[in-house]
Structures are given as structure tokens and as C-alpha cells.
Enzyme design. Structure first.
Site, PDB file in Angstrom:
ATOM      1  CB  VAL A  90      -9.035  10.304  -6.417  1.00 20.36           C
ATOM      2  CG1 VAL A  90      -9.359  11.282  -7.539  1.00 20.36           C
ATOM      3  CG2 VAL A  90      -9.565  10.825  -5.093  1.00 20.36           C
ATOM      4  CB  CYS A  91      -5.909   6.886  -9.189  1.00 20.73           C
ATOM      5  SG  CYS A  91      -4.772   8.087  -8.520  1.00 20.73           S
ATOM      6  CB  THR A  92      -9.849   3.408  -8.379  1.00 23.20           C
ATOM      7  OG1 THR A  92      -8.639   2.979  -7.758  1.00 23.20           O
ATOM      8  CG2 THR A  92     -10.676   2.206  -8.805  1.00 23.20           C
TER       9      THR A  92
END
Ligand code: BEZ
Length: 228
Positions: free
Chosen positions: A50-52
Site C-alpha cells: 500500500v505504501c508503495t
């Protein structure tokens, strides 16, 4: 003895200052803010899905933030070396070029001061050993005052358009003594600030409409352009 928690940050608090290593070199946060608006946002961990996607989306939208005088700065609870490898993946996957700094907060010192950790404490890790810095967003104005705080769960990616929309709302409100209604986007009518009486409202916003004595809508006044 119970662990001493950092002073809670609220809207209107001065953004705490700190020195940190970032992917663009060391910073002093207040010097980094300077006379700009800043969006500071945190991630639980490098090389997570998700962070990516979030960092790729912020990188793509950075020119829109820049146009509004806003500097972006990310934070993740890992080393600069780790961030640098991860940024290559982010650029490859999103087709962006991530140019803003990401703070290396392996010890979660900044995360602690900014209350970016979940309920437990700085020793909190999940079953896979992931340090749970939560998804926080702080919008900070040029006076270094915190104007927005968002906390999202690790499982839910944020919405970059919403962060930009709040910047637009705050900057518009500061400039014109207005507030913005539900789902407002630039171009929509705004609300005359309750502190502006009808007499003054007539001067400032000649086309304002009274729906209820406490709810008055107006188009934004046209920008005056100076004659060449
Ligand atoms: C993610 O970015 O996908 C993620 C990070 C930490 C926990 C869960 C998901």
C-alpha cells in the site's frame, strides 16, 4: 511507572521541530518548512504494497502541491539505505520520479513525537516484525501551525486528491474569510465565514445568497488582475 507519552498534537499546535536524516540529506524540520506549506506523511514500513502505491501517487501529484507553495516530505520507519532502494521500485512501478525527501526514522523518534504510532508504544511491532508507524498526514502552514491531522489504518491507502483538496480549502479560507462546504472542490461556491456580518459580506461578496441566517453561499470574488 507508565511510559511518558509525547504531548498530544492538536490542530493549532506548533509542529514540533526535529533534526533528521532524509533521502535528500540531513534536515532541521523548521528550516525545511521555511515560508512554505508542508505535507508531512508517514508510512508503516518500506517495501510494503500500500505504501508503495501511496508514494508513487504523491510523487505524481507533487507538481500540483508545488504550484500551491507546498513541500512534501514522507517518513518511514527504516534507514535511508532502505528508502533509496525502495524509491527505485516506486519510480519503476508508478512511472513517477520521486523527488521529495523521505525521513529515515528507524528508531521511530519523529513518529513518536508526532503520535504516528498506534495504541501501544514504540516497541509495537506486528507478528512479522513490522514497526507500526501508522499512516498519518499533517498539513502545516508557513507559521508552522498544524492545520490538519489524518490517521489512516495500515490496510487503507490514503487519497492524494483529498490532501490537495484540503490544501486548497485552507489556502482559500485564509485568503478570503470563507469556509468550504461538504465535498467542495475549487470552482464551487464557498460559505461566508460566520464572523462576517451581512453588511460586510455585501461588500466582500456582492453575489452572496442567504439560505439561512447561518448559511450564506457565495462564488469566490474574481482575482483582480493588474493592468499592464
Ligand atoms: C502496506 O503498505 O501494504 C502495509 C504496511 C503495513 C501493514 C500492512 C500493510
Amino acid at each position: 511507572m507508565a511510559e511518558q507519552r509525547a504531548t498530544p498534537l492538536r490542530l493549532g499546535s506548533i509542529a514540533p521541530n526535529f533534526d533528521a536524516e532524509t533521502t535528500k540529506g540531513p534536515i532541521n524540520f523548521h528550516e525545511f518548512i521555511g515560508d512554505n506549506w508542508v505535507v508531512l506523511f508517514s508510512h508503516p514500513e518500506d517495501y510494503t504494497p500500500v505504501c508503495t502505491t501511496e508514494l508513487g501517487a504523491f510523487a505524481k501529484l507533487e507538481p500540483e502541491f508545488t504550484k500551491r507553495g507546498v513541500k512534501l516530505i514522507g517518513l518511514s520507519a527504516n534507514t535511508i539505505d532502505s528508502h533509496e532502494g525502495w524509491i527505485k521500485d516506486i519510480d519503476e512501478i508508478s512511472g513517477s520520479k520521486l523527488n521529495f525527501p523521505i525521513i529515515g526514522d528507524k528508531e521511530r523518534k519523529v513518529a513518536y513525537v508526532y503520535d504516528m504510532l498506534d495504541y501501544q508504544d514504540t516497541t509495537n511491532v506486528d507478528s512479522k516484525g513490522i514497526a507500526f508507524t501508522i499512516r498519518s498526514v499533517f498539513i502545516i502552514d508557513p507559521k508552522k501551525t498544524i492545520r490538519l491531522i489524518l490517521s489512516y489504518p495500515a490496510s487503507t491507502g490514503r487519497n492524494t486528491a483529498e490532501v490537495l483538496r484540503v490544501v486548497d480549502s485552507l489556502q482559500t479560507g485564509d485568503k478570503h474569510r470563507v469556509t468550504t462546504p461538504i465535498n467542495w472542490v475549487p470552482g464551487d461556491d464557498v460559505i461566508v465565514h460566520p464572523g462576517v456580518n451581512n453588511e460586510l459580506a455585501k461588500e466582500l461578496f456582492p453575489d452572496f445568497k442567504i439560505v439561512k441566517p447561518y448559511l450564506r453561499f457565495t462564488p469566490l470574488p474574481k482575482e483582480k488582475t493588474s493592468a499592464a
